[in-house]
Design a protein around this motif. Structure first.
Motif, PDB file in Angstrom:
ATOM      1  N   ASN A   9       0.889  -1.187  -0.081  1.00  0.00           N
ATOM      2  CA  ASN A   9      -0.007  -0.160  -0.201  1.00  0.00           C
ATOM      3  C   ASN A   9       0.804   1.245  -0.018  1.00  0.00           C
ATOM      4  O   ASN A   9       0.196   2.225  -0.033  1.00  0.00           O
ATOM      5  N   ARG A  10       2.193   1.003   0.194  1.00  0.00           N
ATOM      6  CA  ARG A  10       3.227   2.376   0.036  1.00  0.00           C
ATOM      7  C   ARG A  10       2.898   3.326   0.893  1.00  0.00           C
ATOM      8  O   ARG A  10       2.900   4.588   0.692  1.00  0.00           O
ATOM      9  N   PHE A  11       2.808   2.945   2.309  1.00  0.00           N
ATOM     10  CA  PHE A  11       2.729   3.982   3.206  1.00  0.00           C
ATOM     11  C   PHE A  11       3.124   3.330   4.650  1.00  0.00           C
ATOM     12  O   PHE A  11       3.059   2.081   4.707  1.00  0.00           O
ATOM     13  N   GLY A  12       3.411   4.258   5.616  1.00  0.00           N
ATOM     14  CA  GLY A  12       3.900   3.538   6.891  1.00  0.00           C
ATOM     15  C   GLY A  12       4.037   4.547   7.820  1.00  0.00           C
ATOM     16  O   GLY A  12       2.933   5.613   7.671  1.00  0.00           O
ATOM     17  N   GLU A  38      -4.189   3.427  13.742  1.00  0.00           N
ATOM     18  CA  GLU A  38      -5.293   4.395  12.989  1.00  0.00           C
ATOM     19  C   GLU A  38      -5.919   3.131  11.610  1.00  0.00           C
ATOM     20  O   GLU A  38      -7.009   2.956  11.415  1.00  0.00           O
ATOM     21  N   THR A  39      -4.656   2.530  11.063  1.00  0.00           N
ATOM     22  CA  THR A  39      -4.980   1.667  10.067  1.00  0.00           C
ATOM     23  C   THR A  39      -5.795   0.240  10.148  1.00  0.00           C
ATOM     24  O   THR A  39      -6.574   0.161   9.579  1.00  0.00           O
ATOM     25  N   PHE A  40      -5.314  -0.170  11.257  1.00  0.00           N
ATOM     26  CA  PHE A  40      -5.795  -1.669  11.647  1.00  0.00           C
ATOM     27  C   PHE A  40      -7.201  -1.597  12.447  1.00  0.00           C
ATOM     28  O   PHE A  40      -7.820  -2.430  12.518  1.00  0.00           O
ATOM     29  N   LYS A  41      -7.421  -0.301  13.217  1.00  0.00           N
ATOM     30  CA  LYS A  41      -8.518  -0.331  13.944  1.00  0.00           C
ATOM     31  C   LYS A  41      -9.480   0.712  13.190  1.00  0.00           C
ATOM     32  O   LYS A  41     -10.792   0.728  13.524  1.00  0.00           O
ATOM     33  N   ASP A  42      -9.103   1.236  12.161  1.00  0.00           N
ATOM     34  CA  ASP A  42      -9.977   1.930  11.180  1.00  0.00           C
ATOM     35  C   ASP A  42     -10.434   3.098  12.098  1.00  0.00           C
ATOM     36  O   ASP A  42     -11.843   3.438  11.909  1.00  0.00           O
ATOM     37  N   CYS A  43      -9.760   3.918  12.614  1.00  0.00           N
ATOM     38  CA  CYS A  43     -10.106   4.801  13.629  1.00  0.00           C
ATOM     39  C   CYS A  43      -9.474   6.296  13.580  1.00  0.00           C
ATOM     40  O   CYS A  43      -8.497   6.493  12.725  1.00  0.00           O
ATOM     41  N   SER A  44      -9.921   7.203  14.199  1.00  0.00           N
ATOM     42  CA  SER A  44      -9.144   8.626  14.137  1.00  0.00           C
ATOM     43  C   SER A  44      -7.817   8.557  14.763  1.00  0.00           C
ATOM     44  O   SER A  44      -7.805   7.690  15.729  1.00  0.00           O
ATOM     45  N   GLU A  45      -7.037   9.594  14.605  1.00  0.00           N
ATOM     46  CA  GLU A  45      -5.989   9.814  15.369  1.00  0.00           C
ATOM     47  C   GLU A  45      -6.203   9.881  16.945  1.00  0.00           C
ATOM     48  O   GLU A  45      -5.657   9.305  17.897  1.00  0.00           O
TER      49      GLU A  45
END
Length: 266
Positions: A60-63, A71-78
């Motif tokens: 996915n070319r980000f880190g 944020e990525t794996f709980k699909d949540c806000s900062e």
């Protein structure tokens, strides 16, 4: 009660310095050791690097750091990620606790032939024998049997050697020949051992040294994500590359380019 700026800043600092390995484990990413880094069994292109307390998801070319991972794996806000990280018991990142990397020793038992690797590179990757022989003649390719301790399987693989300017092997990239049929898994085994800063490098023609470089004949470095990408580029453009250094970054490790430049500059 709403927190003031100082309190929010303190919470952000606390969350961002949590141990990213422990964070990943709390997110059930099922890590396994891969050299000096970790990979996820669930997302094979997700690389966790404890040395810099960060992750990179190649596909996915980000880190980022612990907050971005949550944020990525709980699909949540900062804000929700910070609350998650500060609300559970996770150790803090401590650079002093990370052991120094062990000196790499090239101890792969190379096969006497390159037949299976050649068949894979010609049939699947559409490379010619001329291109394959060019890299073999440079001493940068080999075939061996590799045991993947994550799966317990042994299979034939191609070894791409990363060397310093003196020709000493500093690290290797391992690429599987057999195709993995399991859904959601990487098609071919892919591992990196040794220093990730020494990628698979080939000098084409007569690249100038830093002292010899001019505006008419610059020092040209062309970078690639993976060794086979590099070989494919050479196959397509070998008559037009000219004098250049082709460099593999072992994923997207920009430090490989920095090191190559430093070596060229002496």
């Amino acid at each position: 009660m709403a927190r003031n700026h100082t309190e929010r800043k303190k919470l952000y600092q606390e969350a961002s310095t949590k141990s990213i390995v422990e964070v990943a484990e709390n997110l059930n990413l099922e890590l396994y050791k891969d050299g000096q880094s970790y990979r996820s069994k669930i997302h094979s292109s997700l690389v966790i690097t404890p040395r810099i307390n960060s992750f990179y998801w190649n596909i996915n070319r980000f880190g980022g750091g612990p907050i971005q991972l949550v944020e990525t794996f709980k699909d949540c806000s900062e804000k929700e990620a910070i609350e998650f990280l500060t609300g559970i018991e996770i150790g803090a990142f401590d650079r002093k606790s990370i052991p120094a990397p062990k000196k790499f020793h090239y101890n792969f038992k190379e096969h006497k032939t390159f037949d299976l690797s050649r068949k894979y590179l010609t049939n699947k990757r559409k490379l010619t024998d001329q291109t394959i022989d060019f890299f073999i003649d440079q001493g940068l390719l080999a075939q061996t049997s590799y045991k993947d301790y994550a799966t317990g399987k042994t299979e034939p693989v191609i070894i791409f050697k990363g060397t310093d300017k003196a020709g000493a092997i500093k690290g290797v990239s391992v690429h599987g020949i057999w195709e993995n049929k399991e859904p959601g898994k990487r098609k071919h085994l892919s591992r990196t051992h040794g220093s990730g800063y020494y990628g698979f490098v080939i000098r084409v023609g007569n690249p100038p040294t830093a002292n010899q470089a001019t505006s008419d004949k610059p020092l040209t470095i062309i970078a690639f994500e993976a060794p086979i990408d590099l070989m494919s580029y050479y196959e397509l453009f070998r008559e037009r590359i000219g004098d250049a250094i082709l460099l593999c970054m072992n994923g997207l490790h920009k430090e490989n380019i920095s090191l190559a430049l430093a070596n060229e500059l002496g």
